[in-house]
Design a protein around this motif. Structure first.
Motif, short mmCIF file in Angstrom:
data_model
loop_
_atom_site.label_atom_id
_atom_site.label_comp_id
_atom_site.label_asym_id
_atom_site.label_seq_id
_atom_site.Cartn_x
_atom_site.Cartn_y
_atom_site.Cartn_z
N LEU A 9 -10.67 -22.92 29.01
CA LEU A 9 -10.96 -21.58 30.41
C LEU A 9 -8.65 -22.56 30.20
O LEU A 9 -8.10 -21.67 30.69
N VAL A 10 -8.42 -23.57 29.88
CA VAL A 10 -7.49 -23.80 29.86
C VAL A 10 -6.17 -23.30 29.07
O VAL A 10 -6.12 -22.47 29.18
N ALA A 11 -7.55 -23.35 27.43
CA ALA A 11 -7.08 -23.16 26.19
C ALA A 11 -6.49 -22.03 26.58
O ALA A 11 -5.51 -21.05 25.73
N ASN A 12 -7.12 -20.89 27.18
CA ASN A 12 -7.44 -19.52 27.03
C ASN A 12 -6.65 -18.63 28.43
O ASN A 12 -6.55 -18.10 28.58
N SER A 13 -5.51 -19.89 29.04
CA SER A 13 -5.06 -19.02 29.57
C SER A 13 -6.28 -18.35 30.79
O SER A 13 -5.78 -17.40 31.63
N ILE A 14 -7.18 -19.06 31.04
CA ILE A 14 -8.32 -18.24 32.56
C ILE A 14 -7.47 -18.91 33.22
O ILE A 14 -7.43 -18.89 34.69
N ILE A 15 -7.28 -20.53 33.26
CA ILE A 15 -6.97 -21.33 34.23
C ILE A 15 -5.42 -21.59 34.14
O ILE A 15 -5.25 -22.07 32.90
N TYR A 16 -4.43 -21.38 34.72
CA TYR A 16 -3.15 -22.32 34.96
C TYR A 16 -3.17 -23.10 35.76
O TYR A 16 -3.18 -22.58 36.82
N ARG A 17 -2.83 -24.46 34.81
CA ARG A 17 -3.21 -25.11 35.84
C ARG A 17 -1.37 -25.62 37.08
O ARG A 17 -1.80 -26.25 37.97
N ASP A 18 -0.53 -25.05 36.14
CA ASP A 18 0.62 -25.36 36.48
C ASP A 18 1.20 -24.58 38.11
O ASP A 18 1.96 -24.67 38.86
N ASP A 19 -0.01 -23.35 37.99
CA ASP A 19 -0.27 -22.90 39.49
C ASP A 19 -0.82 -22.94 40.38
O ASP A 19 -0.35 -22.01 41.69
N LEU A 20 -1.57 -23.88 39.90
CA LEU A 20 -2.43 -24.32 40.87
C LEU A 20 -1.97 -25.67 42.06
O LEU A 20 -0.81 -25.79 42.23
#
Length: 418
Positions: free
Chosen positions: A276-287
């Motif tokens: 999900l992170v690799a596919n940009s479904i979750i953006y860690r830096d936006d959390l």
């Protein structure tokens, strides 16, 4: 930091010098015919009762599904199993008092509707074959809809686990990475014995469909044939390099089935958190930190191993049992996990158990032969249980030994009945 490092840091943040224990018990709420209360009725009661006692109501998908009082929380599991999760305490009497107050609150409410609490590893009507899990509706949470669809493809017993099983779970503190690994290894090695002593069936001869000859540990059999990617024992947990980072990798790579984020639940199938992170479904830096923490806790919740590692060790191997036996079980775990002497004795006694395969073989022997199963070092399960009960008793206070006696008495009765 990466998400993997975030997960490791989250686990490390659980380190404490405390020696508390949390207890969760799932209950079936059934009428005299053994039929469970339906979702909307119990959901409405949760909302009414929670408000009447000034509790915080917990919603999911707009439905009231539990409440939090400050001492305990309640929740509805997939087919309306009604769970109480008691905050961690060191004092078993406090845990007992909280549970009994919860029961005193709810028993007359359910009785007025023609229902009562039932603690069993499996819903009695399903265990004895009078109905099948297909006859039981799931609660209308998106989470369970997605899980139900996924488990139809991953194993044989997803509908049994979700609709017809109930457990008792205990959480245990750790003070360091080394302490976590030590406790986890010891508890995993004795887990086949914990499973047996905490078995709670309706019919001693009942078996699951397709498992003739295995009349023991039905709930464990359901979990073990649910989905190999998220059940059983934590992979490599007996390896010399096991620790926070290895746990984080397991959590990060486990397929999630669903994603609950920012109040929304969506199906993600076989994708893991890493994908999900690799596919940009979750953006860690936006959390922000709160949302990131909730995501980490969600990732952890989608692994159904016999032992979960969170900010504590979650022991998930016991059937749902009455409170007297549950408190004896808590005392047993306290006498082992929080005693240097007990851990040392068991490490020495279990020195030959050097692989997860040996633990699994012991489980399968017990599934077939129960107390008479010959497991580690040619010793029967019954003899091993006596050993661990005696080890635990030797490190407990007089008050806690009295709780353990409830478990010992139940154990002695079970052996005599067989």
């Amino acid at each position: 930091m990466s998400f993997l490092e975030d997960i490791s840091a989250y686990i490390k943040s659980g380190e404490t010098e405390g020696q508390n224990l949390g207890l969760e018990i799932e209950h079936f709420i059934i009428n005299d015919e053994g039929v469970q209360m339906e979702f909307h009725e119990i959901s409405n009661l949760i909302n009414q009762v929670g408000k009447s006692i000034g509790a915080e109501i917990i919603f999911m998908d707009s439905y009231p599904v539990g409440y939090y009082t400050g001492e305990y929380s309640t929740s509805l599991e997939p087919a309306c199993q009604f769970e109480i999760s008691i905050n961690p305490y060191n004092d078993l009497e406090t845990i007992e008092n909280i549970y009994r107050e919860f029961r005193a609150l709810w028993e007359p409410i359910f009785a007025e509707k023609g229902y009562h609490f039932e603690t069993k590893g499996n819903l009695p009507l399903v265990e004895v074959g009078r109905i099948t899990p297909d006859d039981i509706p799931l609660s209308p949470k998106k989470r369970y809809k997605y899980m139900d669809a996924y488990f139809k493809r991953s194993g044989r017993y997803g509908k049994y686990m979700m609709r017809a099983s109930a457990s008792a779970q205990v959480s245990i503190d750790y003070k360091s990475e080394k302490d976590l690994v030590r406790k986890l290894r010891t508890l995993q090695k004795i887990s086949p014995l914990l499973m047996l002593i905490m078995e709670n069936k309706t019919d001693e001869f009942s078996t699951l469909p397709g498992t003739d000859g295995k009349p023991h540990l039905l709930r464990i059999q359901e979990w073990d044939d649910l989905d190999p990617e998220r059940t059983g024992f934590l992979p490599h947990s007996l390896d010399s390099d096991f620790g926070y980072d290895k746990v984080s990798e397991i959590i990060y790579h486990t397929p999630l089935i669903l994603l609950t984020d920012d109040g929304e639940t969506t199906s993600v199938g076989h994708q893991s958190a890493e994908e999900l992170v690799a596919n940009s479904i979750i953006y860690r830096d936006d959390l922000d930190e709160d949302r990131k923490t909730k995501l980490i806790e969600h990732f952890m919740s989608m692994g159904f191993f016999h032992f979960r590692v969170k900010k504590y060790i979650e022991v998930r191997v016991a059937d749902s049992v009455p409170i007297e036996k549950a408190l004896g079980y808590v005392a047993l775990l306290k006498g082992i996990a929080y005693s240097e002497e007990s851990l040392s004795k068991l490490e020495k006694a279990l020195g030959s158990v050097d692989s997860l395969d040996k633990i699994q073989q012991a489980i399968e022997e017990i599934e077939r032969n129960g107390f008479d199963a010959v497991i580690y070092d040619g010793i029967t399960a019954s003899e091993w249980i006596n050993r661990i009960l005696n080890v635990a008793a030797g490190s407990l206070s007089k008050t806690d030994r009295n709780y353990l006696k409830n478990l010992q008495a139940d154990w002695n009765h079970s052996r005599q009945a067989c």
